[in-house]
Design an enzyme around this catalytic site. Structure first.
Site, mmCIF file in Angstrom:
data_model
loop_
_atom_site.group_PDB
_atom_site.id
_atom_site.type_symbol
_atom_site.label_atom_id
_atom_site.label_comp_id
_atom_site.label_asym_id
_atom_site.label_seq_id
_atom_site.Cartn_x
_atom_site.Cartn_y
_atom_site.Cartn_z
ATOM 1 N NE ARG A 248 92.024 -21.421 -16.336
ATOM 2 C CZ ARG A 248 92.062 -22.406 -15.426
ATOM 3 N NH1 ARG A 248 90.976 -23.117 -15.182
ATOM 4 N NH2 ARG A 248 93.175 -22.662 -14.759
ATOM 5 C CD GLU A 277 86.898 -18.116 -12.864
ATOM 6 O OE1 GLU A 277 87.719 -18.258 -11.939
ATOM 7 O OE2 GLU A 277 86.655 -18.978 -13.710
ATOM 8 C CG HIS A 295 87.686 -21.887 -10.799
ATOM 9 N ND1 HIS A 295 88.379 -21.051 -11.637
ATOM 10 C CD2 HIS A 295 88.294 -23.088 -10.927
ATOM 11 C CE1 HIS A 295 89.359 -21.704 -12.230
ATOM 12 N NE2 HIS A 295 89.324 -22.965 -11.810
HETATM 13 C C1 8YV Z 1 92.611 -24.871 -9.855
HETATM 14 C C2 8YV Z 1 92.164 -25.249 -12.333
HETATM 15 O O1 8YV Z 1 91.807 -24.868 -8.740
HETATM 16 O O2 8YV Z 1 94.018 -26.670 -12.525
HETATM 17 C C3 8YV Z 1 93.372 -25.777 -13.020
HETATM 18 O O3 8YV Z 1 93.681 -25.287 -14.125
HETATM 19 O O4 8YV Z 1 91.380 -24.592 -12.895
HETATM 20 C C4 8YV Z 1 91.864 -25.589 -10.926
HETATM 21 O O5 8YV Z 1 92.037 -26.939 -10.711
HETATM 22 C C5 8YV Z 1 93.063 -23.495 -10.132
HETATM 23 O O6 8YV Z 1 93.624 -23.325 -11.370
HETATM 24 C C6 8YV Z 1 94.062 -23.109 -9.060
HETATM 25 O O7 8YV Z 1 95.116 -22.327 -9.520
#
Ligand code: 8YV
Length: 330
Positions: A248, A277, A295
């Protein structure tokens, strides 16, 4: 677990793979967001007041003020592992359960961390931009020399499923030594998901930063991990080291990282996630020594479908009055 009405209403906040949308629509009274634009806070408030279950994503900022007395929603079935976009305390107080989608995205997300290690160390984005610009004048021995990952040390911060998958892949495919930092003992249910046997646990983030040639982040975003990588810690890494972030954005102080790259405090970085983001610090976009992906960690048709079906499995269990398999504990 509270039961909801017989044909519950579900809002899916973003477009999902067709197979997933069809499967949810077969069982529930679904409202789709055909525009695929992230909901505003007002739209989300309205959704929470009128819908039993919300299948949400990282772009839904579910802040505390949204969980007021008018909330009808009983379950936020998050599409993704990370739930830092949801105010968990406020959701709990409002009686809203949260589920996520672990396991199914581990390997694909780990692949992107590995890709970022290679892209940044071997200057692959820079090479591609160079060729596309028409500037390539032909092969020469000293052109675009990068750094080899082989025999180098990869430091992994956060040794959960994805961190361990990156460790396995980097050790076997790139011949890297692995050191890792985990604040608690790592509990592994399935030996297939363990890290490589020779991985070494270090007792502090500072030790890891000083020893690693490449640092890859795999911890969740929490108030404790916000700006875990700041100016002081970047300075511990050294001018030939690289930072990779597929976790993150707010785990890294993006301004401090920009300054560290500008001043050569570290050699490079590979990022898939950002502090604000989809906004990215403008200076980063003009820098050659940073690889920037939008992302994409879990972005394969196989994984995005599996994530959607896993969210659906959580909804099904919740509606049946059972404990959802991926209930996020508070
Ligand atoms: C997703 C991600 O694409 O799973 C997670 O926490 O960062 C990614 O795999 C994203 O969060 C979709 O909501």
């Amino acid at each position: 677990m509270a039961r909801v009405v017989t044909r519950p209403t579900v809002v899916i906040t973003r477009r999902l793979p067709d197979e997933v949308e069809a499967a949810v629509a077969e069982r529930y009274d679904v409202r789709f967001n055909r525009t695929d634009v992230a909901l505003t806070a007002e739209q989300m408030a309205q959704v929470l007041r009128t819908t039993d279950i919300v299948l949400c994503t990282v772009t839904d900022k579910l802040r505390a003020e949204l969980f007021d007395a008018r909330v009808q929603t009983k379950l936020l079935a998050n599409f993704g592992v990370g739930v830092n976009h949801i105010d968990r305390d406020a959701a709990r107080r409002a009686g809203v359960a949260i589920t996520n989608t672990p396991d199914v995205l581990t390997d694909d997300t780990a692949d992107i961390a590995l890709a970022l290690i290679l892209m940044s160390m071997r200057r692959l984005g820079e090479g591609e931009r160079h060729l596309r610009s028409g500037a390539w004048s032909g092969w020469r021995p000293t052109h675009l020399m990068g750094r080899s990952p082989h025999g180098k040390t990869l430091g992994i911060i956060g040794y959960g499923r994805i961190g361990r998958a990156v460790a396995r892949q980097a050790a076997s495919a790139l011949g890297m030594h692995i050191v890792y930092y985990a604040p608690r003992d790592v509990v592994i249910d399935d030996p297939a998901t363990a890290g490589p046997a020779l991985a070494e646990r270090v007792d502090s983030i500072e030790t890891l930063l000083a020893r690693a040639d490449v640092v890859s982040l795999h911890c969740p975003s929490t108030p404790e991990t916000r700006h875990l990588i700041n100016a002081e810690r970047l300075a511990l890494m050294g001018p030939t080291s690289y930072l990779v972030n597929t976790a993150r954005g707010d785990i890294v102080d993006e301004y401090a990282l920009t300054a560290a790259l500008r001043e050569g405090v570290i050699a490079g970085a590979g990022l898939d996630v950002y502090e604000w983001e989809p906004t990215v610090v403008a200076e980063l976009r003009d820098m050659e020594r940073v690889v920037l992906l939008p992302h994409m960690g879990s972005g394969t048709i196989e994984t995005r479908t599996a994530m959607g079906l896993r969210a659906l499995a959580n909804i099904d269990a919740f509606v049946a009055g059972e404990r959802p398999p991926d209930l996020v504990e508070f």
